[in-house]
Design a protein around this motif. Structure first.
Motif, PDB file in Angstrom:
ATOM      1  N   ASP A   1      47.402  10.057  25.706  1.00  0.00           N
ATOM      2  CA  ASP A   1      45.962  10.359  25.811  1.00  0.00           C
ATOM      3  C   ASP A   1      45.178   9.140  26.325  1.00  0.00           C
ATOM      4  O   ASP A   1      44.246   8.667  25.679  1.00  0.00           O
TER       5      ASP A   1
ATOM      6  N   THR B   1      42.450  11.324  31.974  1.00  0.00           N
ATOM      7  CA  THR B   1      42.576  12.731  32.340  1.00  0.00           C
ATOM      8  C   THR B   1      41.856  12.947  33.667  1.00  0.00           C
ATOM      9  O   THR B   1      41.176  12.044  34.174  1.00  0.00           O
TER      10      THR B   1
ATOM     11  N   SER C   1      39.600  16.085  35.991  1.00  0.00           N
ATOM     12  CA  SER C   1      38.863  17.332  35.807  1.00  0.00           C
ATOM     13  C   SER C   1      38.613  17.967  37.157  1.00  0.00           C
ATOM     14  O   SER C   1      38.154  17.303  38.086  1.00  0.00           O
TER      15      SER C   1
ATOM     16  N   PRO D   1      39.639   9.537  38.113  1.00  0.00           N
ATOM     17  CA  PRO D   1      40.105   9.608  36.726  1.00  0.00           C
ATOM     18  C   PRO D   1      38.974   9.421  35.714  1.00  0.00           C
ATOM     19  O   PRO D   1      38.040   8.661  35.956  1.00  0.00           O
ATOM     20  N   LEU D   2      39.080  10.105  34.585  1.00  0.00           N
ATOM     21  CA  LEU D   2      38.202   9.899  33.438  1.00  0.00           C
ATOM     22  C   LEU D   2      39.044   9.206  32.377  1.00  0.00           C
ATOM     23  O   LEU D   2      40.066   9.741  31.950  1.00  0.00           O
ATOM     24  N   PHE D   3      38.634   8.017  31.946  1.00  0.00           N
ATOM     25  CA  PHE D   3      39.387   7.278  30.937  1.00  0.00           C
ATOM     26  C   PHE D   3      38.938   7.727  29.541  1.00  0.00           C
ATOM     27  O   PHE D   3      37.759   7.696  29.231  1.00  0.00           O
ATOM     28  N   THR D   4      39.895   8.115  28.714  1.00  0.00           N
ATOM     29  CA  THR D   4      39.605   8.478  27.323  1.00  0.00           C
ATOM     30  C   THR D   4      39.327   7.207  26.533  1.00  0.00           C
ATOM     31  O   THR D   4      39.409   6.094  27.070  1.00  0.00           O
TER      32      THR D   4
ATOM     33  N   VAL E   1      34.010   4.957  26.690  1.00  0.00           N
ATOM     34  CA  VAL E   1      34.882   5.442  27.758  1.00  0.00           C
ATOM     35  C   VAL E   1      34.384   4.967  29.132  1.00  0.00           C
ATOM     36  O   VAL E   1      33.318   4.352  29.237  1.00  0.00           O
ATOM     37  N   TYR E   2      35.181   5.246  30.155  1.00  0.00           N
ATOM     38  CA  TYR E   2      34.793   5.005  31.550  1.00  0.00           C
ATOM     39  C   TYR E   2      34.980   6.322  32.306  1.00  0.00           C
ATOM     40  O   TYR E   2      36.074   6.877  32.293  1.00  0.00           O
TER      41      TYR E   2
ATOM     42  N   PRO F   1      33.860   8.523  36.165  1.00  0.00           N
ATOM     43  CA  PRO F   1      33.477   8.191  37.547  1.00  0.00           C
ATOM     44  C   PRO F   1      31.974   8.292  37.815  1.00  0.00           C
ATOM     45  O   PRO F   1      31.273   9.062  37.178  1.00  0.00           O
TER      46      PRO F   1
ATOM     47  N   LEU G   1      35.471  15.296  29.370  1.00  0.00           N
ATOM     48  CA  LEU G   1      36.420  14.562  28.530  1.00  0.00           C
ATOM     49  C   LEU G   1      36.661  15.335  27.234  1.00  0.00           C
ATOM     50  O   LEU G   1      37.799  15.518  26.808  1.00  0.00           O
TER      51      LEU G   1
END
Lengths: 585, 585
Positions: free
Chosen positions: A192, A195, A197, A205-208, B234-235, B237, B282
């Motif tokens: 995890d 992810t 979308s 990318p979206l960082f959790t 979080v990070y 975009p 997310l």
């Protein structure tokens, strides 16, 4: 064309032996291309039916027999009429003959091995006994369009891998299996870390929370280290007027990989594909004296590049990334020292991240081409000077490196940091560039000791590359078992019974107070199951709290990869882990 | 229309007295609009010649005489024929009469003061003796198009300020002078904190090294504090597909302030004007249990909004900003606690930054409008519930606040943090919003204790707002004299003679090792000049190193605003400053 090495000829000859085995089963098979490639070979076939991987062992078996028969490989030529006649039933081979004729060849080269005569330029082994029958393997079947054109018929491509020794083959196969398990996209999902979308978009990318912890640790580490080494860290905008990139000269080279222009009022804005012109605008915002040089302007810089959707790969290749970027503006005479300091920093950072020179990365010296004035800025003297400086630095450091022609930036030569993935693939992670063009384009100057205006040079460099890419490397390098300082969760506390919950919560608070990232696994599961689950999460330390530990104000410590370390005073454990975090072990 | 207060009528009457003074000089003057405004009044004139501010004292003098004559203000009406006749030479006043006629008025209101009869709806003071002759001042002259239309003639506008007491006037004038000196754009330039570039674009600041230090300190401070308070940072975009904002429902409301769409392959991408839909993606990337709620997703989020070029103001209003943003996804029943925690954090952060509630900022409760179903999502019950929660939280905290109708977000009511600039101007710095709409739009759910799917609510909030804007506030608040922890340079070492240079360099190294941002001022200047220059740079501590200090391993300390503190052991000084940095004093 590159000269074939011994192993290349072995691989090529194996592709002929494979074709013999296939043609014994399908006498009317059509033959497409069949070259040697990195680690092996392939051959395209037009077959009368669909085949599945189940067929591969029997083909392999027949190939081994052909090897044991010491099949000879003998070159001979045909004239074009003979060749057309020989292949009258095979439209693919006929196509190759057309190509040779069009290219002005006088005759057609064939290699004969046993009953199999094959149009082929070679080279090959002279006898199949040069091939180790236990050092090759057919590994997969795929579809491939004739001549790579999707309007043409799809042929059947069989892939094989081959080495000189059985040990090399085994190592390669193990590495491939391991690389699959280490794929950062799979580990990233399982742990995890990030992810994607569909609603956000491709390559973004979206960082959790967990992935963001790693990212933030990396970012702060490199920013703090660079500041310590005299870099001035700045923040500049993610976009600029197109004019900025026309001034820099980047626009014609990069426009195909840049995002589309956005018109706002009378301005044409564009997301930046690089940071240099922004930093030059900062430099140019006031006059400078030689006393300020070298001026090292650094930034964790968001950049945006259009990558084809087929090339997007997890965090490795994205459409928006954050580069640990810098531009060192200095006097020509300072270049050698500055490049040395940059390489020192790169080697320090890589080693802090657990990456070894020559094993995980190596240097490539990328040179220009004096004859190509379209691709490279024309100034032979400056090119010679700059290339010599980079070469001398690498030589004087006794850093192994290799040279590559025609791989420079348009404004100067560079040292590429070539990173090797676990599966052995090598790619340029980031670069150190010598630039004698931009100062002219942006009219960058400084006042020298005599009070005269001078033109500096610029060193473009990264220290750890793009955060996204270095994270992808590290995930694969560590297979998700990050060193303590990078681990999203550093400690998991497991209570044996409900009686120990309060004590566990007390430990949790103490560790949190010390800034140690800690979780409490208080589910109603058996302690065995809880340990197994925490180990799957690759948490470096598991602390078990039962009655005995509670009585002694201690914890039973399990270290990842080492197992049970026995009981330890809580204070002692805190000291131990803090020391490890501090030293980035 | 807002009811006029006492001071409003005074200001309005002063504008009439000013017109009397003007008309005495220019009998044929045309009269445009002349309203009271915040802090004062103005009047537009069509004059036969250009006037300069030199004229203002004489006008003021004449106005004071008119006040002392106790000029009466008396209302009377004319019918339209009379009014047109009265103003036959003034096309502006005739225009106003046209307007009144078109609006269906039956008569025209006039106010007579002495010989001056003026079309005006009032109200006014009944006698000029109600006006304090020492509490007003004419301050400036500007051009203004008739009816605000640049196709019309440009009139001459004279501005005045007025209060009930002389003290108020003096305070206002002082504040304006001070605000000019504190203008963050001027201080930002003088202290080299940020810059703009024509080649980069409007509203896109570039932070220099010094400004970046302040920014990084602020960013790390708020990120670390939020993580301590259970936020998951979080990070995500900076851009997304337009579809994301259509799904969220933001698009129709925000499209005019969004950047243009960028087409890449088949995707339509856009720079984000807000972070919420990213955070929802997310959240939606995996299923959630009630045990995970409240889930607080936070980010230092880059956002992009199109602001008209005339509204761009230094760092205060930009086209790209970095918001300390978060979205708390929780059960409805958790909302009160969560909003309280958010306000706790806001008050803690403001106080750490030196900002006081009620003095520097205050709360505004912004409500919806049940009758406006175009602007607000239709769900009366949910609106009532949410507004009551926000109101109760503020009441229970005994936080002073004021309410404003029709200022909510389209998805729910909010608490606005209204920040006051030094000049007394108030603006919404950031908000805490209750949202019952987005969870439906993005199908956000959690599984409750009974195993059933439920819909959470969302609290959108910031903690310190946009980094750019909070920096602008702080620069003006501190007039550039930042507290030690935020100061780009915390200590400057000045050597008295060249003999002490080595010792100064030793001090520099020791301070740097302790992470204290230190510079060495070793120019060949007199110590007096070096001290004065360092004080202009607003550096908190100046350490002077001479023979005596070198002998005693000490430094002579000068503190900003306090002057000479005498000699101090270097070790003692390091302890002292580290404590101050730690405590953010």
């Amino acid at each position: 064309m590159k000269k074939s090495t011994k192993i290349d000829t072995i691989r090529h000859s194996l592709s002929h032996l494979m074709s013999m085995a296939v043609q014994e089963l399908y006498p009317k098979v059509g033959l497409g291309v069949g070259p040697f490639i990195e680690n092996g070979f392939y051959q395209d076939y037009d077959l009368p039916e669909v085949i599945t991987p189940e067929i591969l062992p029997s083909l392999e078996k027949r190939m081994k027999e052909l090897i044991k028969e010491n099949t000879k490989f003998e070159q001979h030529n045909m004239d074009f009429d003979e060749a057309y006649k020989f292949y009258k039933r095979d439209p693919y081979k006929t196509g190759f003959i057309d190509d040779l004729k069009a290219a002005g060849e006088k005759k057609v080269s064939f290699y004969k091995s046993g009953w199999f005569d094959n149009l082929c330029a070679g080279p090959h082994v002279s006898s199949a006994k040069e091939i180790n029958p236990d050092a090759f393997k057919l590994i997969s079947i795929a579809g491939a369009y004739w001549r790579g054109d999707e309007k043409n018929k799809m042929l059947t491509r069989i892939y094989g891998v081959a080495f000189e020794t059985e040990k090399e083959l085994e190592h390669y196969l193990w590495q491939q299996e391991e690389a699959k398990k280490r794929d950062h996209r799979i580990i990233g999902k399982n742990l995890d870390l990030f992810t994607f979308s569909d609603l956000v978009g491709k390559g973004l990318p979206l960082f959790t929370e967990k992935g963001s912890i790693i990212r933030r640790e990396l970012e702060r580490f490199i920013v703090d280290e660079e500041i310590k080494r005299g870099y001035k860290h700045v923040y500049t905008p993610e976009l600029a007027k197109v004019e900025l990139y026309k001034t820099s000269g980047h626009y014609p080279y990069y426009k195909d990989t840049m995002y589309p222009v956005m018109k706002i009022d009378e301005e044409e804005l564009i997301l930046r594909p690089m940071t240099c012109p922004h930093h030059f605008q900062l430099y140019a915002s006031k006059p400078h004296s030689y006393k300020e040089l070298p001026l090292r302007i650094a930034e964790l810089a968001k950049q945006f590049r259009y990558e084809k959707s087929g090339e997007l790969t997890g965090l490795m290749r994205v459409r928006s990334f954050c580069l640990a970027d810098a531009h060192i503006i200095c006097q020509k005479e300072q270049a050698t020292d500055e490049i040395n300091s940059v390489l020192d920093l790169i080697e320090y950072a890589a080693s802090a991240l657990g990456l070894k020179k020559e094993e995980n990365y190596r240097y490539r010296l990328s040179l220009g081409d004096r004859t190509d004035t379209k691709k490279y800025y024309k100034d032979d003297q400056a090119w010679n000077f700059a290339e010599n400086i980079l070469r001398s630095v690498l030589k004087d450091r006794k850093s192994p490196f290799f040279e590559e022609e025609n791989e420079a930036a348009f404004y100067g030569p560079k040292i590429d940091i070539q990173m090797k993935t676990f599966s052995g693939k090598e790619d340029t992670a980031f670069t150190v560039q010598y630039d004698f063009v931009m100062p002219k384009r942006f009219n960058l100057t400084y006042i020298d000791e005599a009070g005269k205006k001078q033109e500096p040079i610029v060193i473009h460099r990264s220290s750890i590359g793009a955060i996204e890419r270095v994270m992808a490397f590290l995930i694969e390098h560590y297979a998700g078992a990050f060193p303590v300082w990078l681990s999203p969760v550093q400690v998991k506390i497991l209570n044996i019974t409900d009686r120990n919950l309060k004590y566990s919560e007390k430990i949790l608070e103490e560790l949190k107070k010390e800034g140690i990232r800690t979780e409490l696994g208080s589910d109603n599961e058996t302690i065995g199951k809880k340990i197994r689950e925490s180990e799957l999460e690759k948490i470096p330390y598991i602390l078990i709290a039962g009655d005995k530990e509670e009585k002694n104000d201690s914890v039973a410590v399990r270290e990842r990869g080492k197992g049970d370390l026995g009981a330890m005073e809580l204070k002692k454990f805190i000291e131990k882990i803090k020391k490890e975090i501090e030293s980035k072990k």
